[in-house]
Write an enzyme that holds these catalytic residues in place. Sequence first.
Site, PDB file in Angstrom:
ATOM      1  N   HIS A 167      -6.790 -23.691  -8.360  1.00  0.00           N
ATOM      2  CA  HIS A 167      -6.791 -22.428  -9.124  1.00  0.00           C
ATOM      3  C   HIS A 167      -8.210 -21.878  -9.085  1.00  0.00           C
ATOM      4  O   HIS A 167      -9.096 -22.373  -9.783  1.00  0.00           O
ATOM      5  CB  HIS A 167      -6.367 -22.666 -10.573  1.00  0.00           C
ATOM      6  CG  HIS A 167      -6.268 -21.403 -11.378  1.00  0.00           C
ATOM      7  ND1 HIS A 167      -5.162 -21.119 -12.146  1.00  0.00           N
ATOM      8  CD2 HIS A 167      -7.105 -20.354 -11.551  1.00  0.00           C
ATOM      9  CE1 HIS A 167      -5.332 -19.950 -12.752  1.00  0.00           C
ATOM     10  NE2 HIS A 167      -6.528 -19.470 -12.398  1.00  0.00           N
ATOM     11  N   HIS A 199     -10.817 -18.197  -8.677  1.00  0.00           N
ATOM     12  CA  HIS A 199     -11.074 -16.763  -8.572  1.00  0.00           C
ATOM     13  C   HIS A 199     -12.301 -16.551  -7.696  1.00  0.00           C
ATOM     14  O   HIS A 199     -13.378 -17.086  -7.987  1.00  0.00           O
ATOM     15  CB  HIS A 199     -11.328 -16.155  -9.953  1.00  0.00           C
ATOM     16  CG  HIS A 199     -10.154 -16.224 -10.870  1.00  0.00           C
ATOM     17  ND1 HIS A 199      -9.187 -15.235 -10.921  1.00  0.00           N
ATOM     18  CD2 HIS A 199      -9.775 -17.172 -11.767  1.00  0.00           C
ATOM     19  CE1 HIS A 199      -8.268 -15.570 -11.821  1.00  0.00           C
ATOM     20  NE2 HIS A 199      -8.602 -16.742 -12.346  1.00  0.00           N
ATOM     21  N   ASN A 231      -5.451 -11.595  -8.581  1.00  0.00           N
ATOM     22  CA  ASN A 231      -5.612 -10.509  -9.566  1.00  0.00           C
ATOM     23  C   ASN A 231      -6.853  -9.664  -9.287  1.00  0.00           C
ATOM     24  O   ASN A 231      -7.749  -9.516 -10.110  1.00  0.00           O
ATOM     25  CB  ASN A 231      -5.641 -11.054 -10.995  1.00  0.00           C
ATOM     26  CG  ASN A 231      -6.754 -12.057 -11.232  1.00  0.00           C
ATOM     27  OD1 ASN A 231      -7.185 -12.762 -10.315  1.00  0.00           O
ATOM     28  ND2 ASN A 231      -7.227 -12.138 -12.468  1.00  0.00           N
ATOM     29  N   LYS A 281       2.063 -15.937  -8.081  1.00  0.00           N
ATOM     30  CA  LYS A 281       1.438 -16.055  -9.394  1.00  0.00           C
ATOM     31  C   LYS A 281       2.097 -15.135 -10.413  1.00  0.00           C
ATOM     32  O   LYS A 281       2.251 -13.932 -10.186  1.00  0.00           O
ATOM     33  CB  LYS A 281      -0.054 -15.720  -9.297  1.00  0.00           C
ATOM     34  CG  LYS A 281      -0.806 -15.791 -10.628  1.00  0.00           C
ATOM     35  CD  LYS A 281      -0.778 -17.201 -11.226  1.00  0.00           C
ATOM     36  CE  LYS A 281      -1.459 -17.236 -12.577  1.00  0.00           C
ATOM     37  NZ  LYS A 281      -2.920 -17.375 -12.456  1.00  0.00           N
ATOM     38  N   HIS A 296       0.546 -18.205 -15.518  1.00  0.00           N
ATOM     39  CA  HIS A 296      -0.435 -18.074 -16.597  1.00  0.00           C
ATOM     40  C   HIS A 296       0.381 -18.153 -17.880  1.00  0.00           C
ATOM     41  O   HIS A 296       1.079 -17.199 -18.251  1.00  0.00           O
ATOM     42  CB  HIS A 296      -1.197 -16.754 -16.511  1.00  0.00           C
ATOM     43  CG  HIS A 296      -2.215 -16.591 -17.606  1.00  0.00           C
ATOM     44  ND1 HIS A 296      -3.570 -16.676 -17.378  1.00  0.00           N
ATOM     45  CD2 HIS A 296      -2.077 -16.384 -18.939  1.00  0.00           C
ATOM     46  CE1 HIS A 296      -4.226 -16.528 -18.514  1.00  0.00           C
ATOM     47  NE2 HIS A 296      -3.330 -16.341 -19.480  1.00  0.00           N
ATOM     48  N   HIS A 312      -3.872 -24.131 -15.739  1.00  0.00           N
ATOM     49  CA  HIS A 312      -4.920 -24.260 -16.772  1.00  0.00           C
ATOM     50  C   HIS A 312      -4.329 -24.545 -18.165  1.00  0.00           C
ATOM     51  O   HIS A 312      -4.565 -23.803 -19.114  1.00  0.00           O
ATOM     52  CB  HIS A 312      -5.842 -23.049 -16.797  1.00  0.00           C
ATOM     53  CG  HIS A 312      -5.187 -21.694 -16.760  1.00  0.00           C
ATOM     54  ND1 HIS A 312      -4.119 -21.347 -17.551  1.00  0.00           N
ATOM     55  CD2 HIS A 312      -5.462 -20.590 -16.027  1.00  0.00           C
ATOM     56  CE1 HIS A 312      -3.776 -20.101 -17.314  1.00  0.00           C
ATOM     57  NE2 HIS A 312      -4.579 -19.620 -16.380  1.00  0.00           N
ATOM     58  N   ASP A 346     -10.033 -22.863 -12.322  1.00  0.00           N
ATOM     59  CA  ASP A 346     -10.017 -21.514 -12.891  1.00  0.00           C
ATOM     60  C   ASP A 346     -11.434 -20.957 -12.958  1.00  0.00           C
ATOM     61  O   ASP A 346     -11.756 -20.170 -13.858  1.00  0.00           O
ATOM     62  CB  ASP A 346      -9.356 -21.506 -14.275  1.00  0.00           C
ATOM     63  CG  ASP A 346      -9.014 -20.097 -14.762  1.00  0.00           C
ATOM     64  OD1 ASP A 346      -8.972 -19.178 -13.921  1.00  0.00           O
ATOM     65  OD2 ASP A 346      -8.804 -19.928 -15.981  1.00  0.00           O
TER      66      ASP A 346
END
Length: 350
Positions: free
Chosen positions: A14, A16, A42, A100, A137, A175, A252
């Site tokens: 996970h 970003h 995202n 996701k 999420h 998460h 995350d």
Amino acid sequence: MTDSLTITRPDDWHLHLRDGDMLRAVLPETARHFGRAIIMPNLVPPVVTGDQAAAYRDRILSALPEDMSFTPLMTLYLTEETDPDDVAAAHASGLVTAVKLYPAGATTNSASGVTNFDKVRPVLEKMAEIGLPLCTHGEVTDPDIDIFDREAVFIDRVLDPIRQATPGLRVVMEHITTANAADYVRSHGTVDGGDLGATITTHHLIINRNAILVGGIKPHYYCLPVAKREEHRLALRAAATSADKRFFLGTDSAPHTDANKLSACGCAGCFTATNTMALLAHVFEEDGALDHLEGFASQHGPAFYRLPENTSTLTLVKTDEPVHVPQSIVTPDGPVTVFDPGFPIHWTVA
């Protein structure tokens, strides 16, 4: 006393990376230690179609330094307009590893997420048919639900009904932050972790909600899902260090510039890519479970995603003196503060 540990090269399930200048600045922090990562979709606009995922993958690979080896595992952002056939084609081509689910408004750049779950049922049914995992999420966004209860309510109101209505759907609870979530995985997922798994972040193993609020507000510890009570942190530690194949690492790691973190409406996210492996060695050693670190960081995730383990290794070394970790990463948009665990770090990647 163990002063070094060699494990299969880990993966981050996970992550970003953002885009543009930020992508180029933070990607080496992950690629230095991790072989692969599940890349969050995202962006603005979000990565919704197979073509968009392919273009984003190409931008990531173009930003990768020539002396580094790293494989981005792409995901699609689930919307109420997502085309099941496009999802299936992206998966069949080997491009997409997961889809996701963001409940609309749950976290950073989630406005395009799902409000009416009946509208995404055809996509979920197609995913169950082809074995493509759904990454969730796990928070509801109802204004009447306390922010500290949103994960537990999501399990009852959203996750469990989705799984019951879609037999065969493979789910990753991303998460997780509560004992409720860890208990749900144990009681509803098969022991081999093939149908239900959960990622746990580095920072949720280290901080509870006091870290954010006691002695003044500390924005660099603010994340979503927000850190919970100490009893939940301890439950996550027990799950991560247990050797249970259903739990694996997903950092995350979420880069935001200091200006965006320290504003009147600061962004949620902890940037842990730089020092995650050293911090995990500290946590697992503290809990007497160093021999389980390889499973959590390097083996359970590939097993769930039906991928081979990495063939290279990573060696962690323990030092007598605390290891220096940069306070921040320099980006063209401004500094990004590296997560500070609040204690000296004596482990480093060799």
